[in-house]
Design an enzyme around this catalytic site. Structure first.
Site, mmCIF file in Angstrom:
data_model
loop_
_atom_site.group_PDB
_atom_site.id
_atom_site.type_symbol
_atom_site.label_atom_id
_atom_site.label_comp_id
_atom_site.label_asym_id
_atom_site.label_seq_id
_atom_site.Cartn_x
_atom_site.Cartn_y
_atom_site.Cartn_z
ATOM 1 N N SER A 23 0.815 -1.212 0.000
ATOM 2 C CA SER A 23 0.000 0.000 0.000
ATOM 3 C C SER A 23 0.853 1.269 0.000
ATOM 4 O O SER A 23 0.350 2.357 -0.279
ATOM 5 C CB SER A 23 -0.931 0.015 1.222
ATOM 6 O OG SER A 23 -1.837 -1.067 1.179
ATOM 7 N N GLY A 71 -2.238 3.556 -4.438
ATOM 8 C CA GLY A 71 -2.714 4.377 -5.551
ATOM 9 C C GLY A 71 -4.129 4.898 -5.387
ATOM 10 O O GLY A 71 -4.756 4.782 -4.343
ATOM 11 N N CYS A 92 -9.113 -1.973 3.143
ATOM 12 C CA CYS A 92 -8.297 -0.868 2.636
ATOM 13 C C CYS A 92 -8.689 -0.513 1.191
ATOM 14 O O CYS A 92 -9.796 -0.060 0.962
ATOM 15 C CB CYS A 92 -6.815 -1.218 2.767
ATOM 16 S SG CYS A 92 -5.693 0.167 2.498
ATOM 17 N N LEU A 93 -7.798 -0.711 0.214
ATOM 18 C CA LEU A 93 -8.178 -0.425 -1.170
ATOM 19 C C LEU A 93 -9.342 -1.301 -1.594
ATOM 20 O O LEU A 93 -10.220 -0.862 -2.357
ATOM 21 C CB LEU A 93 -6.978 -0.647 -2.107
ATOM 22 C CG LEU A 93 -7.231 -0.312 -3.588
ATOM 23 C CD1 LEU A 93 -7.512 1.166 -3.780
ATOM 24 C CD2 LEU A 93 -6.043 -0.738 -4.450
ATOM 25 N N HIS A 132 -6.878 -2.015 9.029
ATOM 26 C CA HIS A 132 -6.201 -3.298 8.802
ATOM 27 C C HIS A 132 -6.361 -4.216 10.001
ATOM 28 O O HIS A 132 -5.529 -4.198 10.914
ATOM 29 C CB HIS A 132 -4.711 -3.066 8.516
ATOM 30 C CG HIS A 132 -4.433 -2.576 7.139
ATOM 31 N ND1 HIS A 132 -4.126 -3.419 6.096
ATOM 32 C CD2 HIS A 132 -4.444 -1.329 6.618
ATOM 33 C CE1 HIS A 132 -3.937 -2.714 4.991
ATOM 34 N NE2 HIS A 132 -4.127 -1.442 5.288
ATOM 35 N N GLU A 173 -5.766 -7.301 10.265
ATOM 36 C CA GLU A 173 -4.716 -8.329 10.335
ATOM 37 C C GLU A 173 -3.440 -7.819 11.003
ATOM 38 O O GLU A 173 -2.563 -8.616 11.356
ATOM 39 C CB GLU A 173 -4.384 -8.822 8.922
ATOM 40 C CG GLU A 173 -3.400 -7.977 8.137
ATOM 41 C CD GLU A 173 -3.916 -6.597 7.738
ATOM 42 O OE1 GLU A 173 -3.101 -5.713 7.438
ATOM 43 O OE2 GLU A 173 -5.150 -6.398 7.743
#
Length: 381
Positions: free
Chosen positions: A53, A248, A275-276, A359, A361
């Site tokens: 990321s 991105g 996330c993304l 996140h 994890e």
């Protein structure tokens, strides 16, 4: 009494506005240009540097003791560092940790990543907060020869991350199977030998520990590249589909990812994103994403689950966010940041389709958010 001569700077960080920071270089020699962000985590610098990321970004670490636990192969989130470089306050010391197999500087040098120490990271962090994530050029030269004008021009010439699809650059080249589970004492990483669910994970820049968490939740995981089509996903006859983290601009990656996700949604399969992947799901459902001023990067971000009022301590790494004002009918906001109220989670009202910005994890809580993987597994029963 004569003073000993001060060693000359061996690294220079140039911001696009012309501001220069000098310091001591370590890691690889050379130059790199990127967007500059800051991360407030007190641990996990190796995981941060290898998190896909962070493609296109140089990371300023606000915690001063970076490098003190060294590095080791078990903590890589992908095969090589992905962040373009690092900025720290104090020069890394020799590591003192029983798990260390190499020191940070040698590891960075071997992996071709430039770093600078001896920087006033408080001042730099304030600049990022007030002005937004700047474009920068970072140079490391043991001789201390810097063309500062050229470095500033290179920083100004950096295209930035808006409108840029970086997922293609960090995704896997071909599909593969994953069965390694989360690290646990005393055996370390073990294998999932009795999976209950077949999951296809779309790799927009997936961290290894996300895949481990899926395996630990009872999933047989097949990882496909970011550009995989709906037909390729469905050919594996999955019980559920996972959308990974990544770098991105989500709108750029969404040009090919959103049509695929919409086809998957038509099949009524459980879907989970992080996330993304969260942003990809939101775009597929009809919402919009926005570029943040300086993003969220750290391991102590409080996030509230709206329906229960429970607060989780989370790890975050994102410069874009889902605009909660654009969520369509039938999609509800499930999590919000207690720092700024930004969106951190969504779900469909009538189907097992959900995602989070943070996140789970990364174990910052350390287990505050593991229930999300269990929830995904339960939705496939």
């Amino acid at each position: 009494m004569a003073h000993a001569p001060q060693p000359h700077p061996t690294a220079c960080l140039a911001l696009a506005d012309g501001t220069l920071f000098y310091g001591r270089g370590f890691g690889a020699t050379g130059e790199t240009t990127a967007e500059l962000c800051f991360n407030t985590a007190m641990t996990g610098y190796q995981e941060i540097m290898t998190d896909p990321s962070y493609a296109g970004q140089i990371v300023t670490f606000t915690f001063p003791h970076i490098g003190n636990t060294g590095v080791n192969p078990d903590d890589d989130e992908t095969a090589d560092p992905v962040a373009a470089g690092m900025v720290v306050k104090w020069d890394p010391t020799q590591p003192s940790n029983w798990r260390a197999t190499e020191n940070l500087s040698d590891w960075l040098a071997r992996r071709g990543r430039v770093a600078i120490g001896g920087v006033d990271t408080r001042r730099l962090t304030r600049a990022i907060r007030h002005q937004g994530a700047p474009h920068v050029a970072l140079a490391h030269d043991p001789e201390g020869n810097f063309d500062t004008k050229a470095l500033v021009e290179k920083a100004r010439g950096f295209a930035g991350l808006e409108g840029v699809d970086l997922a293609r650059e960090v995704t896997c080249a071909q599909s593969y199977r994953w069965d390694e589970m989360r690290w646990a004492w005393p055996d370390g990483y073990t294998r999932q030998k009795a999976p209950k669910h077949k999951v296809v994970a779309i790799d927009y820049g997936a961290k290894r520990n996300i895949l481990r968490c899926l395996a630990s939740a009872g999933c047989e995981v097949t990882v496909l590249p970011a550009t995989a089509t709906a037909e390729e996903v469905l050919a594996h006859d999955p019980d559920g589909v996972f959308l990974s983290n990544g770098p991105g601009d989500p709108a750029a990656t969404g040009e090919y990812a959103v049509p695929m996700i919409r086809r998957i949604l038509d099949k009524d399969l459980p879907v989970f994103g992080i996330c993304l992947g969260h942003q990809m799901l939101a775009l597929a459902l009809g919402a919009k994403t926005i570029k943040m001023n300086h993003g969220h990067h750290g391991a102590n971000h409080p996030v509230k689950e709206v329906e229960t009022g429970k607060v989780e301590i989370t790890s975050m790494n994102h410069g874009f966010a889902v605009d909660s004002q654009t969520l369509p009918k039938g999609v509800v906001e499930t999590h919000v940041s207690l720092f700024d109220g930004s969106n951190c989670g969504i779900r469909m009202k009538d189907r097992p389709v959900f995602s989070v910005q943070h996140h789970p994890e990364a174990s910052p809580g350390p287990q505050d958010s593991f229930y999300l993987f269990e929830r995904f597994a339960a939705s496939m029963n």
